[in-house]
Enzyme design. Structure first.
Site, mmCIF file in Angstrom:
data_model
loop_
_atom_site.group_PDB
_atom_site.id
_atom_site.type_symbol
_atom_site.label_atom_id
_atom_site.label_comp_id
_atom_site.label_asym_id
_atom_site.label_seq_id
_atom_site.Cartn_x
_atom_site.Cartn_y
_atom_site.Cartn_z
ATOM 1 N N HIS A 121 0.881 -1.231 -0.156
ATOM 2 C CA HIS A 121 -0.024 -0.006 0.018
ATOM 3 C C HIS A 121 1.006 1.216 0.085
ATOM 4 C CE1 HIS A 121 -3.043 2.760 1.637
ATOM 5 N NE2 HIS A 121 -3.895 1.900 1.246
ATOM 6 N N ASP A 198 2.726 -4.076 7.969
ATOM 7 C CA ASP A 198 1.628 -3.646 7.780
ATOM 8 C C ASP A 198 0.538 -4.675 8.097
ATOM 9 O OD1 ASP A 198 -0.586 -2.488 6.963
ATOM 10 O OD2 ASP A 198 0.255 -1.800 5.050
ATOM 11 N N GLN A 201 -4.859 -5.397 6.955
ATOM 12 C CA GLN A 201 -5.626 -6.139 6.500
ATOM 13 C C GLN A 201 -5.865 -7.607 7.183
ATOM 14 O OE1 GLN A 201 -8.195 -5.409 4.650
ATOM 15 N NE2 GLN A 201 -7.317 -3.195 3.721
ATOM 16 N N LYS A 224 -11.133 -0.361 10.287
ATOM 17 C CA LYS A 224 -11.266 -1.627 9.409
ATOM 18 C C LYS A 224 -11.555 -2.616 10.283
ATOM 19 C CE LYS A 224 -7.610 -0.020 6.220
ATOM 20 N NZ LYS A 224 -8.236 0.407 4.923
ATOM 21 N N CYS A 363 -4.845 2.528 -3.865
ATOM 22 C CA CYS A 363 -3.735 2.948 -3.143
ATOM 23 C C CYS A 363 -2.418 2.113 -2.986
ATOM 24 C CB CYS A 363 -4.210 3.072 -1.688
ATOM 25 S SG CYS A 363 -5.372 4.721 -1.584
HETATM 26 C C1 LIG Z 1 -2.668 -3.064 3.430
HETATM 27 C C2 LIG Z 1 -3.189 -1.643 3.888
HETATM 28 N N1 LIG Z 1 -2.085 -0.923 4.482
HETATM 29 C C3 LIG Z 1 -2.346 0.287 5.003
HETATM 30 C C4 LIG Z 1 -3.637 1.005 4.692
HETATM 31 C C5 LIG Z 1 -3.886 2.335 5.001
HETATM 32 O O1 LIG Z 1 -4.932 2.426 6.391
HETATM 33 P P1 LIG Z 1 -5.408 3.969 6.626
HETATM 34 O O2 LIG Z 1 -6.095 4.626 5.675
HETATM 35 O O3 LIG Z 1 -6.328 3.254 7.785
HETATM 36 O O4 LIG Z 1 -4.437 4.537 7.327
HETATM 37 C C6 LIG Z 1 -4.647 0.517 4.146
HETATM 38 C C7 LIG Z 1 -6.081 0.643 4.124
HETATM 39 O O5 LIG Z 1 -6.415 1.290 3.153
HETATM 40 C C8 LIG Z 1 -4.202 -1.166 3.919
HETATM 41 O O6 LIG Z 1 -5.065 -1.935 3.377
#
Ligand SMILES: Cc1ncc(COP(=O)(O)O)c(C=O)c1O
Ligand SMILES: Cc1ncc(COP(=O)(O)O)c(C=O)c1O
Lengths: 404, 127, 404, 127
Positions: A121, A198, A201, A224, A363
């Site tokens: 991401h 990270d 998910q 989430k 993203c």
């Molecule tokens: C794998 C992963 N990392 C990071 C994020 C970023 O999450 P947030 O927007 O809550 O910071 C997301 C969600 O969009 C994600 O799916």
């Protein structure tokens, strides 16, 4: 006892909504999840009975609020098997990952290597890229295996060549594939390298314990996993926390301040400057209670069933499916494209049938581009989704032939 | 001993009587360990002085810019550990102090009361 | 029409609480304020009807959530007379001030001067101290006049000697005095210096317009103005925003990302990485509606009345009052000490009568020390406080003679 | 013209028929201005080419990796501004485009529809 989504749904008032004349099907859970009554009521109860500053004032209201806050904090730490002092509250995963990158920047020197993957991401790519650029280090981006998980041979090779930090995601928010995090952390530690994960998910969708996975730091988001927006968690191992500089400075993170200098508070409070998101922490603890009650194993199993059903119904003559293609290789989400139709148009088409999905580069542009696309459509499940909803999705998507 | 807190001004008054000039307040000139801590509830400053002989605690004193509860607790803690070994002192629990005030960790004064123990534990860390 | 606190109180369920056998008197509003039903219901309505990701997905639910979010954003910007693109959502004032300090660090070189005051909250001292230390600059800390506002002569002298940034608070959270912010901004700009304002205690309590005050950046917190915790606002002038680097990197703040580089999103989104605190923004907008309905002028006037009443009732033979001592020189808060009694014990004593105040160094240790104290007791008002409550406070405090 | 969006797959189909191969799609080799933008809803990429003579817009073309709505909008916008002056083109409003699709800024496709106009305005900025 397997999860009964119909019972679960009673706790989510929004699922009764009608959109475009059809009852709402919410398949955008990887972006953000819905909130049960229990979470909203916990916040309301806090506001109407205990709202106060925490950790600062000598009065009954503040003690009661502090007590609720600290209990919530312990519960959230316990949810991932962490010590209470190893958990820092952030706004979201993104802030958490930026914080670790900044905090660990002291380890990056000219020529230092940070290893990450093509699957990331943007939130786990850009912060590291900035750090290595600033410090004259180098970012190595490893690719994927044929099964759409991180290429372990490449990882091992990079680690052997010397690397300070290995960082990757646990479950891909585009592919739904699950990276072998225990092997990754073992491999990293074998080579004296830190492992940053990270878990945006994974923590919401499967049992997760930092003692087992053994990352040096990991981040996820409350929104989430049935919790509020504006609250996220960053876990960092105690010994690392003890040695890094605080990110933000100000009230609440110092023991004492003079005109010349200051003494920082103990961990973890040293890393939480200013008034915290108290209601967010309390809401997230209620979400954790809810998930515990249902059982993370049960949620994972339920989502597997949904993915299997989805895959069986997709018409491969018009739909291109990304990732391994076999149901048991996916966590609860899946991306696809309808040949010749832009995914935004697919999303719009499904929306007309009351079905909410996400489309775009999710993203994760480098990954989507590596898949040969500029955008994809994504279905992502959670505990309140049903097989019937998947049927409705598959029916709706069949009609898209009209557009092709 | 025993002060129920959170209730009556009377309790505070009794506490005050006993701890207006608390026992063990003061400086040990040739102390083996001196440690100062401030509490994050932004207020209490406490400095503790320890005189050791080997592993035995011979004397404990404190100075402070602190409230009644912190002073009382420091004073009582000093009495409690004087003559004990470092190991025994490290076995004192927050609850032991809280019990002296008839309260628990939910009290608004929780942090004031346990601060002396935190200073002590930090002082003896690794000894 | 003057404010009727008894009507207002109906909207705040927590004020019906009984604590230690007495009905709750909440005099800790400078720390955080209570939340009206209207704010809590707005959050609930969002969760039960519109909850979704915003600014990303092509579907009806997401459009509706985005529409609510953007409307709320416009409302909050409008509340301080700012353009929609000049407002960045933060967690709190502390994060906002850290962000400006980091963002402006490019202007600090060896020998550069940042001017601030002895009156600052830790959140507006520590971030600047860190920046100047890192860049080899210098921090000048100006003192106070006899009326306990910032020493304008010292400020002018410092500016004449050359300075990059002047930063101070608007209303002191310890003294309740109001700094002459228009003169400060004019003076700063005359000398080609930026003016950064900590408005945590002013925006909630008086009419405030960035066009009139003309700071280059200013920060405040939602939770101090009837809104949720976890949401704050940082206003920065457009031309500065256009030139500074984003603070956090990740999803939502980029237009496009490749394996080598990225293109940042337009302002203000460039500065908001990851999923925002959507419910926080929506709750804060509801708070802004509420404050608008009552009228900020009315709130300021009401608080003046309360301070006047408080001062009349305080027994100066046992109470030392900080600050100018005349009622019309205070915004709605006041600090004091009872001679010979630690302020924590005063707070505890009042707590036994159901009255919640704050005691300690109030996260402004240098100022409290400059007042000759190590801690103080503080009373801080808001729109739901009444003269009767002040009477109860004064009565309760009289009994403290018992302890003296 | 006029497509009501948010409602029927039929509408999408009609739109598709007309814009499967949209007018004005393509490259202007000797363009005076070329500008590419990506939308923050993470998806639509649009590149626009402008050929000017003084302040008059002689030709407009676009290429894209974009959805139906973005392509349709770009195609219609190109028709709309061809032959106009830069100043006239800068007077086109988001609403003008949204009206062509019978929708408003609350549409889920709002950003797709207005992207071409944003590119145009950025291209002509300061001209
Ligand atoms: C794998 C992963 N990392 C990071 C994020 C970023 O999450 P947030 O927007 O809550 O910071 C997301 C969600 O969009 C994600 O799916
Ligand atoms: C003047 C001033 N600045 C900054 C802050 C910090 O606010 P927050 O804790 O919401 O970041 C406060 C509140 O405590 C304050 O009164």
């Amino acid at each position: 006892m397997p999860l009964d989504p119909y019972t679960v749904r009673e706790d989510f008032p929004i699922l009764k909504r009608v959109i475009n004349g059809k009852s709402l099907v919410y398949f955008n859970n990887a972006a953000t999840t819905q909130k049960p009554i229990q979470v909203v009521e916990a916040i309301k109860d806090y506001y109407y009975n205990y709202n106060s500053d925490v950790l600062r004032s000598v009065n009954t209201l503040s003690s009661q609020a502090t007590d609720l806050y600290m209990k919530a904090r312990r519960k959230i730490a316990g949810f991932i098997g962490a010590g209470e002092d190893e958990v820092i509250f952030t706004r979201n995963t993104t802030e958490g990952l930026n914080m670790v990158a900044e905090a660990l920047s002291g380890r990056i020197r000219i020529g230092s290597v940070v290893v990450t993957s093509i699957m990331e991401h943007h939130s786990n790519l850009l912060p590291w890229r900035r750090i290595v650029a600033r410090k004259g280090g180098r970012l190595t981006i490893v690719g994927m295996n044929r099964d759409f998980t991180i290429d372990m041979d490449m990882v091992e090779k990079s680690l052997e060549e010397g690397c300070e930090i290995l960082t990757t995601l646990h479950i891909s928010n585009v592919l739904g594939t699950v990276n072998p995090v225990r092997e990754l952390s073992k491999l990293a530690h074998k080579h004296g390298c830190l492992f940053i994960l990270d878990a945006a998910q994974s923590v919401p969708h499967m049992p997760f314990n930092v003692k087992e996975v053994d990352p040096d730091a990991t981040a996820f988001s409350g929104h989430k996993m049935l919790g509020p927006t504006g609250i996220g968690v960053l876990y960092v191992k105690r010994n690392i926390l003890e040695e890094v500089e605080p990110f933000l400075l100000g009230g609440g993170m110092v023991k004492t301040v003079t005109l010349e200098t200051q003494v920082y508070e103990d961990i973890p409070f040293r890393f939480e400057a200013g008034t915290p998101n108290i209601e967010g922490v309390i809401g997230l603890a209620a979400a954790v209670d809810y998930l515990h009650k249902i059982g993370l194993e049960n949620i994972a199993e339920h989502e597997s069933k949904l993915v299997k059903h989805l895959l069986e119904g997709l018409d491969r003559s018009i739909v291109e499916i990304y990732g391994p293609g076999e149901a048991d290789k996916y966590a609860g989400l899946l991306s696809f494209n309808v040949k010749g139709v832009h995914p935004h148009d697919v999303a719009q088409f499904l929306d007309a049938d009351g079905i909410m999905i996400r489309s775009g580069a999710l993203c994760a542009e480098p990954l989507v581009n590596a898949l040969g696309a500029s955008a994809v459509a994504r279905v992502s499940f959670y505990l309140y989704n049903t097989l019937e909803e998947v049927d409705r999705f598959n029916e709706s998507l069949k009609k898209i032939r009209l557009l092709v | 001993m025993g002060w129920r807190i959170k209730v009556e001004p009377r309790d505070l008054r009794d506490l005050l009587k006993r701890f207006k000039n608390p026992a063990n307040y003061g400086v040990i000139e040739n102390a083996d360990i001196v440690l100062e801590e401030t509490d994050y509830s932004c207020g209490d400053k406490l400095r503790m002085f320890f005189k050791l002989e080997g592993k035995r605690i011979m004397d404990v004193k404190f100075t402070s810019e602190a409230c009644l509860f912190c002073n009382a607790s420091a004073s009582l803690l000093a009495d409690l550990v004087k003559g004990k070994t470092v190991e025994e002192a490290l076995n004192v629990k927050e609850e032991d102090l809280l019990r002296l005030f008839n309260t628990d960790s939910k009290s608004p004064r929780y942090r004031c009361i346990v601060l002396p123990l935190r200073v002590l534990k930090k002082a003896f860390q690794g000894l």
